[in-house]
Design a protein around this motif. Sequence first.
Motif, PDB file in Angstrom:
ATOM      1  N   UNK A  88       0.599  -1.161   0.006  1.00 22.05           N
ATOM      2  CA  UNK A  88      -0.203  -0.191   0.047  1.00 22.05           C
ATOM      3  C   UNK A  88       0.969   1.336  -0.169  1.00 22.05           C
ATOM      4  N   UNK A  89       1.769   1.381   0.917  1.00 19.66           N
ATOM      5  CA  UNK A  89       2.734   2.549   0.863  1.00 19.66           C
ATOM      6  C   UNK A  89       3.957   2.227   1.918  1.00 19.66           C
ATOM      7  N   UNK A  90       5.039   2.958   1.591  1.00 16.11           N
ATOM      8  CA  UNK A  90       6.165   2.851   2.454  1.00 16.11           C
ATOM      9  C   UNK A  90       6.198   4.287   3.035  1.00 16.11           C
ATOM     10  N   UNK A  91       6.930   4.555   4.221  1.00 13.28           N
ATOM     11  CA  UNK A  91       7.215   5.844   4.453  1.00 13.28           C
ATOM     12  C   UNK A  91       8.711   6.049   4.958  1.00 13.28           C
ATOM     13  N   UNK A  92       9.345   7.258   4.502  1.00  8.13           N
ATOM     14  CA  UNK A  92      10.524   7.612   4.776  1.00  8.13           C
ATOM     15  C   UNK A  92      10.649   9.055   5.174  1.00  8.13           C
ATOM     16  N   UNK A  93      11.511   9.091   6.599  1.00  8.70           N
ATOM     17  CA  UNK A  93      11.535  10.486   6.827  1.00  8.70           C
ATOM     18  C   UNK A  93      12.969  10.934   6.967  1.00  8.70           C
ATOM     19  N   UNK A  94      13.562  12.030   6.673  1.00 12.05           N
ATOM     20  CA  UNK A  94      14.942  12.310   6.685  1.00 12.05           C
ATOM     21  C   UNK A  94      15.224  14.030   6.484  1.00 12.05           C
ATOM     22  N   UNK A  95      16.347  14.200   7.078  1.00 12.94           N
ATOM     23  CA  UNK A  95      16.757  15.396   6.747  1.00 12.94           C
ATOM     24  C   UNK A  95      17.602  15.451   5.477  1.00 12.94           C
ATOM     25  N   UNK A  96      17.501  16.379   4.706  1.00 11.82           N
ATOM     26  CA  UNK A  96      18.172  16.077   3.333  1.00 11.82           C
ATOM     27  C   UNK A  96      19.660  16.763   3.337  1.00 11.82           C
ATOM     28  N   UNK A  97      20.383  16.525   2.527  1.00 10.27           N
ATOM     29  CA  UNK A  97      21.852  16.929   2.590  1.00 10.27           C
ATOM     30  C   UNK A  97      21.903  18.358   2.732  1.00 10.27           C
ATOM     31  N   UNK A  98      22.658  18.812   3.336  1.00  6.87           N
ATOM     32  CA  UNK A  98      22.823  20.479   3.908  1.00  6.87           C
ATOM     33  C   UNK A  98      21.938  20.807   5.078  1.00  6.87           C
TER      34      UNK A  98
END
Length: 121
Positions: A88-98
């Motif tokens: 159905x879906x996957x979730x990804x959370x992150x602070x991007x480069x910089x």
Amino acid sequence: MNKKLILMGLLLVTFLLSAQNPDIHLGAMNFPRAYIHAGTEYPEGFYEVVLTFKDAVPFFNVYNSKQELLFEEQAIVKTNPRPGKKFPYRLKKEILKGGEYFRIKVIQPDQWLMGYFLVKD
């Protein structure tokens, strides 16, 4: 026979209601840094996030701990380069480069839905 009809009717109603409400409750998310949205600063912490659709346009709705809507952020949609997976879906959370943006990414079989939140310096 009557019980079967009632059960089938209840299942049909449940299916129709779920088809009308395609919202995806992503749950309480930890925003690891303070961030800014539309000129308003929000502290780091946990916020309830719901992916919702208005006229087929996806939005991330962000709520505080009292379940009050703080704001809506229109999602950026990108075609999934590897379609065909059955989930159905996957979730990804992150602070991007910089470290400038915190990103929430909902990966569906056919598309990616992304929300970007400007991190406060």
